[in-house]
Scaffold this motif. Structure first.
Motif, PDB file in Angstrom:
ATOM      1  N   LEU A 271      16.444 -19.637  -3.764  1.00 16.34           N
ATOM      2  CA  LEU A 271      15.272 -18.658  -3.001  1.00 16.34           C
ATOM      3  C   LEU A 271      15.748 -17.974  -2.100  1.00 16.34           C
ATOM      4  O   LEU A 271      17.036 -18.397  -1.322  1.00 16.34           O
ATOM      5  CB  LEU A 271      14.244 -19.610  -2.398  1.00 16.34           C
ATOM      6  CG  LEU A 271      13.014 -19.944  -3.246  1.00 16.34           C
ATOM      7  CD1 LEU A 271      12.122 -21.091  -2.385  1.00 16.34           C
ATOM      8  CD2 LEU A 271      12.366 -19.258  -4.197  1.00 16.34           C
ATOM      9  N   PRO A 272      15.535 -16.702  -1.755  1.00 13.48           N
ATOM     10  CA  PRO A 272      16.130 -16.001  -0.753  1.00 13.48           C
ATOM     11  C   PRO A 272      15.698 -16.529   0.750  1.00 13.48           C
ATOM     12  O   PRO A 272      14.570 -17.143   0.568  1.00 13.48           O
ATOM     13  CB  PRO A 272      15.332 -14.414  -0.693  1.00 13.48           C
ATOM     14  CG  PRO A 272      14.532 -14.577  -2.136  1.00 13.48           C
ATOM     15  CD  PRO A 272      14.465 -15.918  -2.786  1.00 13.48           C
ATOM     16  N   PRO A 273      16.383 -16.414   1.723  1.00 14.51           N
ATOM     17  CA  PRO A 273      16.301 -17.096   3.086  1.00 14.51           C
ATOM     18  C   PRO A 273      14.843 -16.513   3.577  1.00 14.51           C
ATOM     19  O   PRO A 273      14.369 -17.350   4.423  1.00 14.51           O
ATOM     20  CB  PRO A 273      17.399 -16.657   3.809  1.00 14.51           C
ATOM     21  CG  PRO A 273      18.429 -16.016   2.897  1.00 14.51           C
ATOM     22  CD  PRO A 273      17.798 -15.755   1.586  1.00 14.51           C
ATOM     23  N   THR A 274      14.449 -15.398   3.280  1.00 11.42           N
ATOM     24  CA  THR A 274      13.349 -14.791   3.811  1.00 11.42           C
ATOM     25  C   THR A 274      11.963 -15.513   2.925  1.00 11.42           C
ATOM     26  O   THR A 274      10.775 -15.262   3.387  1.00 11.42           O
ATOM     27  CB  THR A 274      13.410 -13.327   3.713  1.00 11.42           C
ATOM     28  OG1 THR A 274      13.219 -12.867   2.356  1.00 11.42           O
ATOM     29  CG2 THR A 274      14.301 -12.751   4.666  1.00 11.42           C
TER      30      THR A 274
ATOM     31  N   ASN B 284      20.098 -29.650  -3.470  1.00 13.17           N
ATOM     32  CA  ASN B 284      21.462 -29.433  -3.322  1.00 13.17           C
ATOM     33  C   ASN B 284      21.884 -30.155  -1.691  1.00 13.17           C
ATOM     34  O   ASN B 284      21.048 -30.551  -1.223  1.00 13.17           O
ATOM     35  CB  ASN B 284      22.035 -27.871  -3.162  1.00 13.17           C
ATOM     36  CG  ASN B 284      21.595 -27.248  -2.204  1.00 13.17           C
ATOM     37  OD1 ASN B 284      21.008 -27.662  -1.113  1.00 13.17           O
ATOM     38  ND2 ASN B 284      21.667 -25.898  -2.382  1.00 13.17           N
ATOM     39  N   LEU B 285      22.951 -30.525  -1.257  1.00 10.65           N
ATOM     40  CA  LEU B 285      23.564 -31.007  -0.340  1.00 10.65           C
ATOM     41  C   LEU B 285      23.087 -30.087   0.794  1.00 10.65           C
ATOM     42  O   LEU B 285      22.933 -30.975   2.154  1.00 10.65           O
ATOM     43  CB  LEU B 285      24.963 -31.425  -0.300  1.00 10.65           C
ATOM     44  CG  LEU B 285      25.173 -32.406  -1.620  1.00 10.65           C
ATOM     45  CD1 LEU B 285      26.928 -32.562  -1.606  1.00 10.65           C
ATOM     46  CD2 LEU B 285      24.514 -33.732  -1.440  1.00 10.65           C
ATOM     47  N   LEU B 286      22.908 -29.008   0.892  1.00 13.46           N
ATOM     48  CA  LEU B 286      22.584 -28.137   1.910  1.00 13.46           C
ATOM     49  C   LEU B 286      20.849 -28.496   2.211  1.00 13.46           C
ATOM     50  O   LEU B 286      20.649 -27.664   3.174  1.00 13.46           O
ATOM     51  CB  LEU B 286      23.049 -26.805   1.675  1.00 13.46           C
ATOM     52  CG  LEU B 286      24.387 -26.417   1.666  1.00 13.46           C
ATOM     53  CD1 LEU B 286      24.823 -24.998   1.236  1.00 13.46           C
ATOM     54  CD2 LEU B 286      25.265 -27.079   2.910  1.00 13.46           C
ATOM     55  N   LEU B 287      20.337 -29.185   1.440  1.00 14.86           N
ATOM     56  CA  LEU B 287      18.649 -29.134   1.542  1.00 14.86           C
ATOM     57  C   LEU B 287      18.230 -27.894   1.491  1.00 14.86           C
ATOM     58  O   LEU B 287      17.132 -27.581   2.040  1.00 14.86           O
ATOM     59  CB  LEU B 287      18.441 -29.968   2.723  1.00 14.86           C
ATOM     60  CG  LEU B 287      19.113 -31.488   2.932  1.00 14.86           C
ATOM     61  CD1 LEU B 287      18.603 -32.038   4.197  1.00 14.86           C
ATOM     62  CD2 LEU B 287      18.538 -32.287   1.810  1.00 14.86           C
ATOM     63  N   GLU B 288      18.698 -26.942   0.672  1.00 15.50           N
ATOM     64  CA  GLU B 288      18.156 -25.599   0.393  1.00 15.50           C
ATOM     65  C   GLU B 288      17.004 -25.852  -0.711  1.00 15.50           C
ATOM     66  O   GLU B 288      17.289 -26.597  -1.642  1.00 15.50           O
ATOM     67  CB  GLU B 288      19.201 -24.629   0.112  1.00 15.50           C
ATOM     68  CG  GLU B 288      19.819 -24.424   1.228  1.00 15.50           C
ATOM     69  CD  GLU B 288      21.225 -23.561   0.456  1.00 15.50           C
ATOM     70  OE1 GLU B 288      21.804 -22.727   1.494  1.00 15.50           O
ATOM     71  OE2 GLU B 288      21.345 -23.358  -0.679  1.00 15.50           O
ATOM     72  N   GLU B 289      16.007 -25.012  -0.479  1.00 19.95           N
ATOM     73  CA  GLU B 289      14.787 -24.942  -1.467  1.00 19.95           C
ATOM     74  C   GLU B 289      15.353 -24.369  -2.846  1.00 19.95           C
ATOM     75  O   GLU B 289      16.063 -23.418  -2.844  1.00 19.95           O
ATOM     76  CB  GLU B 289      13.725 -24.021  -1.219  1.00 19.95           C
ATOM     77  CG  GLU B 289      12.606 -23.910  -2.217  1.00 19.95           C
ATOM     78  CD  GLU B 289      11.711 -24.933  -2.149  1.00 19.95           C
ATOM     79  OE1 GLU B 289      10.977 -25.073  -3.048  1.00 19.95           O
ATOM     80  OE2 GLU B 289      11.784 -25.956  -1.424  1.00 19.95           O
ATOM     81  N   GLN B 290      15.357 -25.184  -3.904  1.00 23.48           N
ATOM     82  CA  GLN B 290      15.963 -24.523  -5.188  1.00 23.48           C
ATOM     83  C   GLN B 290      14.913 -24.863  -6.101  1.00 23.48           C
ATOM     84  O   GLN B 290      14.992 -25.792  -7.016  1.00 23.48           O
ATOM     85  CB  GLN B 290      17.260 -25.172  -5.666  1.00 23.48           C
ATOM     86  CG  GLN B 290      18.142 -24.579  -4.744  1.00 23.48           C
ATOM     87  CD  GLN B 290      19.828 -24.939  -5.156  1.00 23.48           C
ATOM     88  OE1 GLN B 290      20.069 -26.235  -5.281  1.00 23.48           O
ATOM     89  NE2 GLN B 290      20.405 -24.182  -5.508  1.00 23.48           N
ATOM     90  N   PRO B 291      14.004 -24.066  -6.296  1.00 16.34           N
ATOM     91  CA  PRO B 291      12.854 -24.366  -7.437  1.00 16.34           C
ATOM     92  C   PRO B 291      13.617 -24.733  -8.865  1.00 16.34           C
ATOM     93  O   PRO B 291      14.490 -24.076  -9.203  1.00 16.34           O
ATOM     94  CB  PRO B 291      11.978 -23.151  -7.389  1.00 16.34           C
ATOM     95  CG  PRO B 291      12.165 -22.373  -5.925  1.00 16.34           C
ATOM     96  CD  PRO B 291      13.676 -22.756  -5.838  1.00 16.34           C
ATOM     97  N   MET B 292      12.872 -25.400  -9.715  1.00 16.47           N
ATOM     98  CA  MET B 292      13.323 -25.564 -10.936  1.00 16.47           C
ATOM     99  C   MET B 292      12.424 -25.191 -11.956  1.00 16.47           C
ATOM    100  O   MET B 292      10.921 -25.740 -11.794  1.00 16.47           O
ATOM    101  CB  MET B 292      13.726 -27.016 -11.188  1.00 16.47           C
ATOM    102  CG  MET B 292      14.057 -27.369 -12.687  1.00 16.47           C
ATOM    103  SD  MET B 292      14.662 -29.268 -12.956  1.00 16.47           S
ATOM    104  CE  MET B 292      12.948 -30.028 -12.457  1.00 16.47           C
TER     105      MET B 292
END
Length: 126
Positions: free
Chosen positions: A26-29, A86-94
């Motif tokens: 996702l974009p950071p915004t 991911n390891l950075l705990l970023e939102e990554q929708p599936m």
């Protein structure tokens, strides 16, 4: 409309229809990218996130030097969309995508199987 970077193949799924499970960044915004708990993300995707990669949406993979490859969102489960992947705990929708058959789709899917496609975007067309 919505542009998502670095799509990656996570696997295949056969229900409700055969599809390739793909994660996107996702974009950071994006509002969901700022939510810290899974409960908050589930609430967001259930209540407000209906316009982001909804079921039956037409999407397109675009990468420099490759032909455009189209797919349809055929699986969108709120619990899967709300996961951190991911390891950075970023939102990554599936979501699950059904690709139009052909050599171009096969080529792109093979490349995606090796990891996230850098400099590639998944565009939500409608």
């Amino acid at each position: 409309r919505n542009v998502f970077r670095d799509p990656a193949v996570l696997g295949v799924c056969f229900k409700p229809r055969p599809c390739i499970m793909v994660s996107i960044s996702l974009p950071p915004t994006h509002r969901a990218a700022r939510l810290r708990t899974k409960e908050q993300r589930v609430e967001f995707w259930s209540s407000y996130g209906h316009g982001t990669l909804p079921a039956d949406a037409l999407v397109c993979l675009a990468s420099p030097g490759w032909p455009l490859v189209f797919a349809t969102v055929v699986r969108r489960d709120v619990q899967e969309v709300a996961e951190l992947r991911n390891l950075l705990l970023e939102e990554q929708p599936m979501v699950g995508l059904a690709f139009e058959p052909g050599q171009d789709a096969d080529h792109v899917l093979q490349a995606m199987a090796r990891g996230p496609l850098i400099n590639t975007v998944l565009l939500q067309v409608r």
